[in-house]
Design an enzyme around this catalytic site. Structure first.
Site, PDB file in Angstrom:
ATOM      1  CB  CYS A   2      31.287  36.360  57.493  1.00 26.51           C
ATOM      2  SG  CYS A   2      33.010  36.939  57.887  1.00 26.51           S
ATOM      3  NE  ARG A  27      26.814  36.571  53.667  1.00 24.51           N
ATOM      4  CZ  ARG A  27      26.118  37.933  53.430  1.00 24.51           C
ATOM      5  NH1 ARG A  27      25.074  37.828  52.557  1.00 24.51           N
ATOM      6  NH2 ARG A  27      26.033  38.880  54.433  1.00 24.51           N
ATOM      7  CD1 TRP A  72      36.338  37.876  51.504  1.00 22.27           C
ATOM      8  CD2 TRP A  72      35.938  39.842  52.978  1.00 22.27           C
ATOM      9  NE1 TRP A  72      36.702  38.954  50.778  1.00 22.27           N
ATOM     10  CE2 TRP A  72      36.696  40.265  51.728  1.00 22.27           C
ATOM     11  CE3 TRP A  72      35.475  40.651  53.978  1.00 22.27           C
ATOM     12  CZ2 TRP A  72      36.720  41.514  51.409  1.00 22.27           C
ATOM     13  CZ3 TRP A  72      35.839  42.024  53.759  1.00 22.27           C
ATOM     14  CH2 TRP A  72      36.370  42.375  52.599  1.00 22.27           C
ATOM     15  CG  ASN A  98      28.387  38.761  58.587  1.00 17.83           C
ATOM     16  OD1 ASN A  98      29.467  39.468  58.073  1.00 17.83           O
ATOM     17  ND2 ASN A  98      27.301  39.026  57.687  1.00 17.83           N
ATOM     18  N   GLY A  99      30.217  40.438  60.618  1.00 19.36           N
ATOM     19  CA  GLY A  99      30.142  42.109  61.063  1.00 19.36           C
ATOM     20  C   GLY A  99      31.602  42.196  61.583  1.00 19.36           C
ATOM     21  CD  GLU A 469      29.886  46.655  35.848  1.00 22.97           C
ATOM     22  OE1 GLU A 469      30.180  47.510  36.729  1.00 22.97           O
ATOM     23  OE2 GLU A 469      29.265  45.516  36.329  1.00 22.97           O
ATOM     24  CE  LYS A 473      31.522  43.023  37.235  1.00 21.45           C
ATOM     25  NZ  LYS A 473      30.225  43.478  37.682  1.00 21.45           N
ATOM     26  CD  GLU A 476      33.908  41.722  40.765  1.00 20.62           C
ATOM     27  OE1 GLU A 476      33.576  41.633  41.676  1.00 20.62           O
ATOM     28  OE2 GLU A 476      33.708  42.373  39.568  1.00 20.62           O
ATOM     29  CG  HIS A 492      43.472  65.572  28.718  1.00 25.22           C
ATOM     30  ND1 HIS A 492      43.965  66.821  28.564  1.00 25.22           N
ATOM     31  CD2 HIS A 492      42.171  65.439  28.319  1.00 25.22           C
ATOM     32  CE1 HIS A 492      43.063  67.314  27.726  1.00 25.22           C
ATOM     33  NE2 HIS A 492      42.077  66.628  27.494  1.00 25.22           N
ATOM     34  CE  LYS A 591      26.201  38.747  44.077  1.00 18.79           C
ATOM     35  NZ  LYS A 591      26.804  39.464  43.182  1.00 18.79           N
TER      36      LYS A 591
HETATM   37  C1  F6R Z   1      31.040  43.766  41.333  1.00 18.66           C
HETATM   38  C2  F6R Z   1      30.297  44.037  42.386  1.00 18.66           C
HETATM   39  C3  F6R Z   1      30.588  44.999  43.543  1.00 18.66           C
HETATM   40  C4  F6R Z   1      29.212  45.435  43.968  1.00 18.66           C
HETATM   41  C5  F6R Z   1      29.309  46.111  45.240  1.00 18.66           C
HETATM   42  C6  F6R Z   1      28.097  46.694  45.663  1.00 18.66           C
HETATM   43  O1  F6R Z   1      31.165  42.685  40.305  1.00 18.66           O
HETATM   44  O2  F6R Z   1      29.681  43.016  42.439  1.00 18.66           O
HETATM   45  O3  F6R Z   1      31.156  46.235  43.030  1.00 18.66           O
HETATM   46  O4  F6R Z   1      28.572  46.120  43.170  1.00 18.66           O
HETATM   47  O5  F6R Z   1      29.850  45.655  46.419  1.00 18.66           O
HETATM   48  O6  F6R Z   1      27.265  45.756  46.127  1.00 18.66           O
HETATM   49  P1  F6R Z   1      25.540  46.031  46.553  1.00 18.66           P
HETATM   50  O7  F6R Z   1      25.203  46.319  45.146  1.00 18.66           O
HETATM   51  O8  F6R Z   1      25.298  44.711  47.012  1.00 18.66           O
HETATM   52  O9  F6R Z   1      25.447  47.234  47.334  1.00 18.66           O
END
Ligand code: F6R
Length: 596
Positions: A2, A27, A72, A98-99, A469, A473, A476, A492, A591
């Site tokens: 949000c 957000r 969100w 937001n929260g 990672e 990516k 996601e 395994h 995000k």
């Molecule tokens: C993936 C991504 C998330 C963040 C996670 C932590 O691309 O961006 O997995 O890494 O939500 O976010 P931060 O780093 O802001 O604590």
């Protein structure tokens, strides 16, 4: 998770809050809405979907004070009814939030019994009705009284019919105040405001602010006035815009040489204050979520290598379940946003346990910087794409710097090795640029695999986290199921899932893991899976083992996650493009995750 915005000044507010809100769309984008203090009363407009949909339905509503929200969904489906702002029974007050309010159910029942009428399923709506019911002679005191009844996390902005003022407050959710000339702002994130101002005041937990066009009054919940200096943010508007790239993610991937350079600037020479590191740390725990956790896993290997201090990495939300032990590790909390609720909770827990803490973050003044004893800023510039890219790579740089520092302080690192490593680090921006130059090759590899439903990413040692990672990516943003695995573990269990339809991306750089990786590639090809091997420049042998090969420049094995992840970011990006996915706004993801 949000985004909220508020404006009060001497210009028409509608266009300004919508413009700011669009910069917060990363957000959350399930629905959006705004409330304007207009001569015709408090005007409310809401819509399901992206902000552009709301905008397309809007007529101009006059008024110089407004609040707005992009959602969100957590409580209640993404519908127009559940979109913010929320008003009380008489449309006197409007609230954006937001929260998450954890005690909203009993409050809602209490308010229903009193005759309040609710129009949504959300937790946030109780705030509007609590404010309506609250004692107090002015908006600020009513808001404070309502906040006294709630539990949970909040950043809120509230307006009242007929008044050109905004009252805002925060607790465990981000909120900044933008300082303008004859106008002032509130927003979840400074990037929303950069077009209008780069002077900001960071509101602290349990502080409340009343803003008008020419005043900003910050106080605690008891009315005690707090003097807050404004800070100038060095990010420019251009940093927060797409600058001709089709997506923020691609722009941010291509900004990595610059970001790496910035994050090392003035730090390799060891000119920074060392006093924090004078303490002797006998163990280290690195904490983070998602991509930041993966950076922490790379950090585990490199810090142990450089400093010989036993290091573990743990997912933030799991930290609280580990028992308190006699040893008090140095706890390194990684969060690009500095606002992730799970990481903030872990940082607080670490302090409670008497541990010294370091925050690694990209955002000046973010909540994690207030929790930590020491802060390392990653200096990547604003990252708007939901998928973390340049912030991951600069987190790695911060961890290399930390490893070098700790290794130097405890004499585990000879000055000669230190010099060699620093020289290698200085070359990293150039190395990454060479990978970026090969983006068209990676695009064609992605085109080949665009129809896959599932993919494995395998690597060993430092590149086991890189494989995690790369898989994150991919899942996601392209919605292909991507699974990262330590290469030695495939036999395994997961080998059962491999077939011609399951591509495997194998990280086979020329280091001490190379021979073993070739063995793993053979295991995979024996099951008919097409292998895309990521190898080291000059490797002529890989083509004998893998269907496709992509080579990255040779670097010291310690730094190999940097060029490799850049290649995997591009691979995920082009897969998503081929599949027509909304790269910067993947479904169901926000995000910054400010709920636990
Ligand atoms: C993936 C991504 C998330 C963040 C996670 C932590 O691309 O961006 O997995 O890494 O939500 O976010 P931060 O780093 O802001 O604590």
């Amino acid at each position: 998770m949000c985004g909220i915005v508020g404006y009060t000044g001497n210009q028409e507010a509608q266009e300004i809050v919508l413009d700011c809100l669009k910069r917060l769309e990363y957000r959350g984008y399930d629905s959006s809405g705004l409330a304007i203090i207009s001569p015709d009363g408090l005007q409310l407009r809401k819509s399901v979907g992206e902000i552009a949909i709301l905008e397309s339905k809007l007529e101009h509503v006059p008024g110089t004070t407004a609040i707005a929200h992009t959602r969100w969904a957590t409580h209640g489906k993404p519908t127009t009814e559940n979109a913010h702002p929320f008003v009380d029974c008489h449309s006197e007050f409007a609230v954006v939030h937001n929260g998450i309010l954890t005690n909203y159910m009993p409050l809602r029942e209490e308010l229903l019994k009193k005759g309040h009428v609710f129009t949504s399923e959300t937790d946030s709506e109780v705030l509007a009705h609590l404010i309506e019911d609250a004692q107090g002679t002015d908006l600020r005191s009513k808001v404070v009284s309502a906040l006294g009844r709630i539990e949970g996390a909040y950043a809120i902005a509230v307006v009242q019919k007929g008044k050109n003022e905004i009252v805002a407050a925060r607790y465990e959710s981000p909120l900044v105040i933008g300082v303008g000339h004859d106008e002032n702002f509130v927003a979840s994130d400074v990037t929303a405001l950069l077009k209008y101002t780069n002077e900001v005041v960071y509101l602290q937990d349990k502080e409340v602010v009343r803003i008008t066009s020419d005043s900003i009054e910050v106080s605690d919940m008891n009315g005690q006035v707090a003097q807050r200096e404004s800070k100038t943010v060095s990010w420019s508007l251009e940093d927060a815009e797409r600058s001709g790239y089709p997506h923020f993610m691609l722009k941010e991937i291509f900004e990595q040489p610059k970001a790496i350079h910035e994050s090392m600037l003035g730090r390799l020479e060891g000119q920074e204050d060392d006093s924090f590191f004078k303490a002797k740390f006998t163990s280290i725990k690195i904490i983070g979520c998602g991509t930041s956790y993966h950076a922490g896993l790379v950090g585990k290997y490199l810090i142990e290598e450089l400093s010989r201090i036993p290091t573990t990495a743990q997912i933030s939300s799991e930290y609280r379940y580990s028992p308190v032990t006699d040893s008090k590790p140095l706890v390194v909390c990684i969060s690009q946003s500095g606002e992730t609720a799970d990481t903030l909770a872990a940082a607080k827990e670490a302090r409670k346990r008497g541990c010294k803490t370091i925050a690694v973050t990209n955002v000046l003044g973010s909540a994690i910087t207030r929790e930590a004893d020491h802060v390392i800023y990653t200096r990547a510039g604003p990252e708007i794409g939901v998928a973390a890219t340049k912030t991951f790579v600069t987190q790695l740089i911060a961890l290399y710097l930390l490893g070098l520092k700790l290794g130097t302080m405890n004499n585990s690192l000879s000055s000669e090795r230190r010099r060699e490593l620093i020289a290698e680090m200085r070359a990293l921006p150039r190395t990454v640029q060479l990978v970026l130059n090969d983006a068209p090759i990676i695009a064609s590899l992605a085109e080949k695999h665009k129809k896959a439903n599932s993919m494995f990413f395998i690597g060993r040692h430092m590149n086991y986290p890189t494989s995690l990672e790369g898989a994150l990516k991919t899942k996601e943003i392209s919605y292909i199921h991507g699974e990262g695995y330590p290469a030695g573990e495939l036999k395994h269990g997961p080998l059962a899932l491999l077939s011609r339809e399951t591509p495997v991306v194998a990280i086979c750089v020329r280091d001490h893991t190379y021979e073993k990786m070739l063995g793993n590639v053979r295991e995979v090809t024996a099951r008919d899976s097409p292998v895309l091997a990521i190898g080291t420049e000059g490797d002529q042998d890989l083509v004998k083992y893998a269907e496709d090969v992509f080579l990255v420049p040779k670097v010291n094995p310690l730094f190999s996650p940097v060029p490799i992840i850049v290649a995997l970011q591009l691979f995920a990006y082009y897969l998503a493009i081929e599949r027509g996915c909304p790269v910067d706004k993947p479904r169901n993801i926000a995000k910054t995750v400010t709920v636990e």
